[in-house]
Motif scaffolding. Structure first.
Motif, PDB file in Angstrom:
ATOM      1  N   ALA A   1      -2.222  -4.559 -12.751  1.00  0.00           N
ATOM      2  CA  ALA A   1      -1.787  -3.622 -11.717  1.00  0.00           C
ATOM      3  C   ALA A   1      -2.840  -2.518 -11.594  1.00  0.00           C
ATOM      4  N   SER A   2      -2.561  -1.534 -10.755  1.00  0.00           N
ATOM      5  CA  SER A   2      -3.523  -0.451 -10.546  1.00  0.00           C
ATOM      6  C   SER A   2      -2.778   0.862 -10.365  1.00  0.00           C
ATOM      7  N   ASN A   3      -3.548   1.916 -10.223  1.00  0.00           N
ATOM      8  CA  ASN A   3      -2.992   3.230  -9.882  1.00  0.00           C
ATOM      9  C   ASN A   3      -3.896   3.853  -8.830  1.00  0.00           C
ATOM     10  N   VAL A   4      -4.137   3.068  -7.764  1.00  0.00           N
ATOM     11  CA  VAL A   4      -5.108   3.436  -6.741  1.00  0.00           C
ATOM     12  C   VAL A   4      -4.487   3.239  -5.367  1.00  0.00           C
ATOM     13  N   ASP A   5      -4.708   4.199  -4.461  1.00  0.00           N
ATOM     14  CA  ASP A   5      -4.208   4.008  -3.097  1.00  0.00           C
ATOM     15  C   ASP A   5      -5.361   3.649  -2.161  1.00  0.00           C
ATOM     16  N   ILE A   6      -5.031   3.344  -0.920  1.00  0.00           N
ATOM     17  CA  ILE A   6      -5.991   2.799   0.030  1.00  0.00           C
ATOM     18  C   ILE A   6      -7.094   3.794   0.385  1.00  0.00           C
ATOM     19  N   THR A   7      -6.881   5.088   0.154  1.00  0.00           N
ATOM     20  CA  THR A   7      -7.884   6.096   0.486  1.00  0.00           C
ATOM     21  C   THR A   7      -8.895   6.325  -0.639  1.00  0.00           C
ATOM     22  N   SER A   8      -8.660   5.737  -1.792  1.00  0.00           N
ATOM     23  CA  SER A   8      -9.539   5.952  -2.941  1.00  0.00           C
ATOM     24  C   SER A   8     -10.913   5.334  -2.704  1.00  0.00           C
ATOM     25  N   GLU A   9     -11.936   5.961  -3.253  1.00  0.00           N
ATOM     26  CA  GLU A   9     -13.298   5.461  -3.076  1.00  0.00           C
ATOM     27  C   GLU A   9     -13.484   4.056  -3.630  1.00  0.00           C
ATOM     28  N   ASN A  10     -12.780   3.748  -4.696  1.00  0.00           N
ATOM     29  CA  ASN A  10     -12.926   2.437  -5.329  1.00  0.00           C
ATOM     30  C   ASN A  10     -11.828   1.460  -4.917  1.00  0.00           C
ATOM     31  N   ALA A  11     -11.206   1.720  -3.767  1.00  0.00           N
ATOM     32  CA  ALA A  11     -10.073   0.899  -3.325  1.00  0.00           C
ATOM     33  C   ALA A  11     -10.427  -0.581  -3.248  1.00  0.00           C
ATOM     34  N   MET A  12     -11.565  -0.906  -2.673  1.00  0.00           N
ATOM     35  CA  MET A  12     -11.909  -2.311  -2.471  1.00  0.00           C
ATOM     36  C   MET A  12     -12.306  -2.993  -3.785  1.00  0.00           C
TER      37      MET A  12
ATOM     38  N   THR B   1       5.474  -0.290  -3.384  1.00  0.00           N
ATOM     39  CA  THR B   1       5.464   0.949  -4.150  1.00  0.00           C
ATOM     40  C   THR B   1       4.174   1.699  -3.835  1.00  0.00           C
ATOM     41  N   ASN B   2       4.157   2.990  -4.116  1.00  0.00           N
ATOM     42  CA  ASN B   2       2.972   3.782  -3.778  1.00  0.00           C
ATOM     43  C   ASN B   2       1.877   3.615  -4.814  1.00  0.00           C
ATOM     44  N   LYS B   3       0.635   3.828  -4.387  1.00  0.00           N
ATOM     45  CA  LYS B   3      -0.558   3.753  -5.228  1.00  0.00           C
ATOM     46  C   LYS B   3      -0.699   2.406  -5.937  1.00  0.00           C
ATOM     47  N   ASP B   4      -0.309   1.356  -5.262  1.00  0.00           N
ATOM     48  CA  ASP B   4      -0.448   0.023  -5.842  1.00  0.00           C
ATOM     49  C   ASP B   4      -0.490  -1.020  -4.736  1.00  0.00           C
ATOM     50  N   PHE B   5      -1.183  -0.687  -3.632  1.00  0.00           N
ATOM     51  CA  PHE B   5      -1.202  -1.569  -2.470  1.00  0.00           C
ATOM     52  C   PHE B   5      -1.768  -2.942  -2.810  1.00  0.00           C
ATOM     53  N   ALA B   6      -2.772  -2.988  -3.684  1.00  0.00           N
ATOM     54  CA  ALA B   6      -3.405  -4.263  -4.027  1.00  0.00           C
ATOM     55  C   ALA B   6      -2.453  -5.150  -4.823  1.00  0.00           C
ATOM     56  N   TYR B   7      -1.750  -4.557  -5.759  1.00  0.00           N
ATOM     57  CA  TYR B   7      -0.780  -5.304  -6.556  1.00  0.00           C
ATOM     58  C   TYR B   7       0.327  -5.853  -5.668  1.00  0.00           C
ATOM     59  N   CYS B   8       0.840  -5.010  -4.788  1.00  0.00           N
ATOM     60  CA  CYS B   8       1.898  -5.446  -3.870  1.00  0.00           C
ATOM     61  C   CYS B   8       1.430  -6.605  -2.997  1.00  0.00           C
ATOM     62  N   ALA B   9       0.224  -6.486  -2.477  1.00  0.00           N
ATOM     63  CA  ALA B   9      -0.316  -7.543  -1.623  1.00  0.00           C
ATOM     64  C   ALA B   9      -0.531  -8.834  -2.408  1.00  0.00           C
ATOM     65  N   SER B  10      -1.015  -8.712  -3.634  1.00  0.00           N
ATOM     66  CA  SER B  10      -1.271  -9.902  -4.443  1.00  0.00           C
ATOM     67  C   SER B  10       0.012 -10.651  -4.762  1.00  0.00           C
ATOM     68  N   LYS B  11       1.078  -9.907  -5.049  1.00  0.00           N
ATOM     69  CA  LYS B  11       2.339 -10.555  -5.404  1.00  0.00           C
ATOM     70  C   LYS B  11       3.043 -11.123  -4.170  1.00  0.00           C
ATOM     71  N   ALA B  12       2.915 -10.454  -3.027  1.00  0.00           N
ATOM     72  CA  ALA B  12       3.450 -11.022  -1.784  1.00  0.00           C
ATOM     73  C   ALA B  12       2.719 -12.323  -1.457  1.00  0.00           C
TER      74      ALA B  12
END
Length: 255
Positions: free
Chosen positions: A93-104, A148-159
């Protein structure tokens, strides 16, 4: 439920849900291959499994590396001669939101672990599962359905994992192979501490999650392991393409 002489491959088995699944399947008589990156933790899990069942095959590997993925499947089949059940549990999982510099960078890493590795391991294991008319259990998350917030990548991966599982359930069905998914809610594991939080902060987060569930509880990994055992057994012979929520009502909302 007996899985005597069945061969089960479990990724992400060095702790938490994966370790509990390895133990539960061994208790049911299966030959288990446990996979993880941390050899010290795998050794501990192996010792616990050997106390209740057959000594497991221990494979230290990184599921995101293609050579390691190939070795995982090859070593399992070499050791046991066949494969009946693939449990794709490895995830981060992560603790990063879409606006973070290291988002990708975070997104790519999580997708590689939580989704691509599952696709590749499934591809590699497919011929062996078809031979045994086995099945696959993928461990997803309630956050594949409820964001959930600050975990867009995790949410997308599990979907993505949920829908991938349904798609391949269709592909595999004519070949006698079943595919199902378990979506846990909050489970007491080391996932929060693995994000870099202190044990005190992790306890506080778990308490928040506990209060957010209608049943006011956090699951133990063994609960998910018991559900995985059921889905992998002949008792679930008519179940494929299903996603089982085990979230103490978390997805119901009402918070």
């Amino acid at each position: 439920m007996s899985l005597i002489n069945k061969v089960v491959l479990v990724t992400g088995a060095s702790s938490g849900i994966g370790a509990a699944i390895g133990l539960k399947f061994a208790e049911a008589g299966a030959n288990v291959a446990i996979v993880g990156r941390k050899e010290d933790k795998l050794k501990k899990v192996s010792e616990n499994i050997a106390k209740v069942g057959n000594k497991p095959l221990v494979i230290a590997a990184d599921v995101t590396k293609d050579n390691d993925a190939q070795r995982i499947v090859n070593d399992t089949v070499k050791q046991f001669g066949k494969l009946h059940v693939l449990v794709n549990n490895a995830g981060i999982a992560s603790n990063v939101d879409i606006t973070s510099e290291n988002a990708m960078k975070v997104y790519d890493n999580i997708m590689a672990t939580n989704l691509r590795s599952v696709v590749y391991l499934t591809h590699l294991a497919s011929k062996h599962l078809i031979e045994t008319k086995g099945n696959i259990v993928n461990i997803s998350s309630v956050f594949g359905q409820v964001p959930t917030n600050k975990d867009f990548a995790y949410c997308a991966s599990k979907a993505g994992l949920n829908h991938f599982s349904r798609a391949i359930a269709l592909d595999f069905a004519p070949k006698g192979v079943r595919v199902n998914t378990i979506s846990p809610g909050p489970v007491k594991t080391d996932i929060i501490e693995n994000l870099g939080f202190s044990s005190e902060k992790a306890a506080a987060i778990f308490n928040i999650w506990k209060q957010a569930t209608p049943l006011k509880r956090i699951s133990d990994p063994v609960e998910i392991a018991e559900l995985a055992l059921f889905l992998a057994s002949d008792k679930a012979v008519g179940i494929t393409g299903s996603t089982y929520l085990a979230d103490n009502g978390f997805s119901l909302g009402g918070r």
